[in-house]
Design a protein around this motif. Sequence first.
Motif, PDB file in Angstrom:
ATOM      1  N   PRO A  97    -110.584  19.667   1.157  1.00 40.23           N
ATOM      2  CA  PRO A  97    -110.493  21.022   0.596  1.00 40.23           C
ATOM      3  C   PRO A  97    -111.769  21.857   0.816  1.00 40.23           C
ATOM      4  CG  PRO A  97    -109.740  19.395  -1.003  1.00 40.23           C
ATOM      5  CD  PRO A  97    -110.284  18.625   0.163  1.00 40.23           C
ATOM      6  N   LEU A  98    -112.906  21.183   0.961  1.00 45.76           N
ATOM      7  CA  LEU A  98    -114.152  21.942   1.172  1.00 45.76           C
ATOM      8  C   LEU A  98    -114.260  22.449   2.611  1.00 45.76           C
ATOM      9  CD1 LEU A  98    -116.608  19.834  -1.007  1.00 45.76           C
ATOM     10  CD2 LEU A  98    -115.279  21.871  -1.608  1.00 45.76           C
ATOM     11  N   VAL A  99    -113.537  21.811   3.533  1.00 41.68           N
ATOM     12  CA  VAL A  99    -113.428  22.339   4.901  1.00 41.68           C
ATOM     13  C   VAL A  99    -112.435  23.503   4.889  1.00 41.68           C
ATOM     14  CG1 VAL A  99    -112.722  21.820   7.275  1.00 41.68           C
ATOM     15  CG2 VAL A  99    -114.059  20.138   5.980  1.00 41.68           C
ATOM     16  N   THR A 100    -111.335  23.317   4.172  1.00 40.70           N
ATOM     17  CA  THR A 100    -110.338  24.393   4.066  1.00 40.70           C
ATOM     18  C   THR A 100    -110.980  25.659   3.489  1.00 40.70           C
ATOM     19  OG1 THR A 100    -108.614  22.757   3.757  1.00 40.70           O
ATOM     20  CG2 THR A 100    -108.088  25.000   3.053  1.00 40.70           C
ATOM     21  N   LYS A 101    -111.889  25.459   2.540  1.00 44.27           N
ATOM     22  CA  LYS A 101    -112.597  26.605   1.941  1.00 44.27           C
ATOM     23  C   LYS A 101    -113.282  27.430   3.047  1.00 44.27           C
ATOM     24  CE  LYS A 101    -116.919  27.263  -0.731  1.00 44.27           C
ATOM     25  NZ  LYS A 101    -117.891  27.410   0.351  1.00 44.27           N
ATOM     26  N   VAL A 102    -113.910  26.753   4.005  1.00 42.21           N
ATOM     27  CA  VAL A 102    -114.604  27.464   5.091  1.00 42.21           C
ATOM     28  C   VAL A 102    -113.575  28.194   5.976  1.00 42.21           C
ATOM     29  CG1 VAL A 102    -116.265  27.288   6.984  1.00 42.21           C
ATOM     30  CG2 VAL A 102    -116.454  25.746   5.023  1.00 42.21           C
ATOM     31  N   HIS A 103    -112.429  27.538   6.226  1.00 38.39           N
ATOM     32  CA  HIS A 103    -111.361  28.194   7.012  1.00 38.39           C
ATOM     33  C   HIS A 103    -110.934  29.497   6.311  1.00 38.39           C
ATOM     34  CE1 HIS A 103    -109.734  24.898   9.842  1.00 38.39           C
ATOM     35  NE2 HIS A 103    -110.917  24.515   9.425  1.00 38.39           N
ATOM     36  N   LEU A 104    -110.754  29.411   4.998  1.00 38.15           N
ATOM     37  CA  LEU A 104    -110.280  30.594   4.260  1.00 38.15           C
ATOM     38  C   LEU A 104    -111.318  31.717   4.291  1.00 38.15           C
ATOM     39  CD1 LEU A 104    -108.577  28.812   1.218  1.00 38.15           C
ATOM     40  CD2 LEU A 104    -107.464  29.810   3.240  1.00 38.15           C
ATOM     41  N   GLU A 105    -112.585  31.325   4.261  1.00 37.86           N
ATOM     42  CA  GLU A 105    -113.656  32.337   4.352  1.00 37.86           C
ATOM     43  C   GLU A 105    -113.619  33.004   5.735  1.00 37.86           C
ATOM     44  OE1 GLU A 105    -116.784  29.642   3.513  1.00 37.86           O
ATOM     45  OE2 GLU A 105    -116.702  29.981   1.354  1.00 37.86           O
ATOM     46  N   ALA A 106    -113.375  32.193   6.763  1.00 41.34           N
ATOM     47  CA  ALA A 106    -113.315  32.747   8.131  1.00 41.34           C
ATOM     48  C   ALA A 106    -112.172  33.774   8.219  1.00 41.34           C
ATOM     49  CB  ALA A 106    -113.116  31.624   9.145  1.00 41.34           C
ATOM     50  N   ILE A 107    -111.030  33.403   7.654  1.00 39.42           N
ATOM     51  CA  ILE A 107    -109.869  34.317   7.693  1.00 39.42           C
ATOM     52  C   ILE A 107    -110.208  35.603   6.943  1.00 39.42           C
ATOM     53  CG2 ILE A 107    -107.474  34.613   6.897  1.00 39.42           C
ATOM     54  CD1 ILE A 107    -107.203  31.499   7.277  1.00 39.42           C
TER      55      ILE A 107
END
Length: 315
Positions: A97-107
């Motif tokens: 989930p902490l990697v997903t957090k970075v993906h969501l920030e990128a989006i």
Amino acid sequence: MKVILANPRGFCAGVNMAIKCLEEAVRMFGSNIYVYHEIVHNRYVVDRFTQEGVTFVDELEDVPEGSILLFSAHGVSPAVRAIARERNLQTIDATCPLVTKVHLEAIKYSRAGYNIILIGHEGHDEVIGTMGEAPESITLVETAEDVQKLEFPADAKIAFLTQTTLSVQEASQVIAALRERFPQIESPPKEDICYATTNRQEAVSILSQEAELVLVLGSQNSSNSKRLQELANDNAKRSFLIDGAHEIRAEWFEGVETVLITAGASAPEVVVQECVDYIVREYGAEVAQRTIQEENVKFPLPKELRRLQTASQQQ
Ligand code: 0JX
Ligand code: SF4
């Protein structure tokens, strides 16, 4: 001789979740399971699952249509998800989930029209996945020198993100260079280098001061493990990144009174214990645990897996 065991060390919450996820998938569906990339970057873990019949692939073309496919803890790009859908694969997402957090920030930054600077290591699975969220908006930098080569105007609308497993110290130098060139640069409120990376580095940084030799358990392709070994080396210690006790060399111990042992976030405790047992056996060493930081982070299994669990219980 004395062995200091650093705490925290070894599995983080994301790795625990990803490994449990694959164990559970094997339990439910047998060994006919595919994983896109190594589930975590650790030889022992990958070998263990391979022996159980799990197949690790780097290309989705190698996965038969309709199979069960896990995405590794490091995350994947939307393009990979799309190919998996086209091939009618039943996917289970073990991304931390902490990697997903970075993906969501990128989006989020990309949709708001920002130029995004991603600080990370070229070719790393996590970096490839994150860049894939907004390839047209993201520029990768690895060092402060790379920052000087950026060609954005001084007043650009710009934000930075980072890989989760960087050296805190090195990343702060790159961030300082970015802030100097682009004082307006924005970043997420909570930093992207994760708690596990930060805590393991802090423990090594403090405890390596008491040791002449530092052994880091972890694989060569594990970014966070490699950073621990480099950090110990920077502290002028003899340090080695090893997969297990079989790699230990007697000459490393010449003149050594204290050995610090730690492990990257993907290295299982069993390989740590093998090394401790070896040193106790060979040198009669005494072992002391030292805790720099308590951790109590836990992540739930992915919802697709929980759904499949419920469905199989109802049958
Ligand atoms: O190479 P990394 O440190 O990113 O991955 P590894 O060794 O598999 O560690 C656990 C997964 C980390 C994801 O952020
Ligand atoms: Fe998640 Fe951090 Fe572990 Fe990576 S190292 S899997 S980001 S908790």
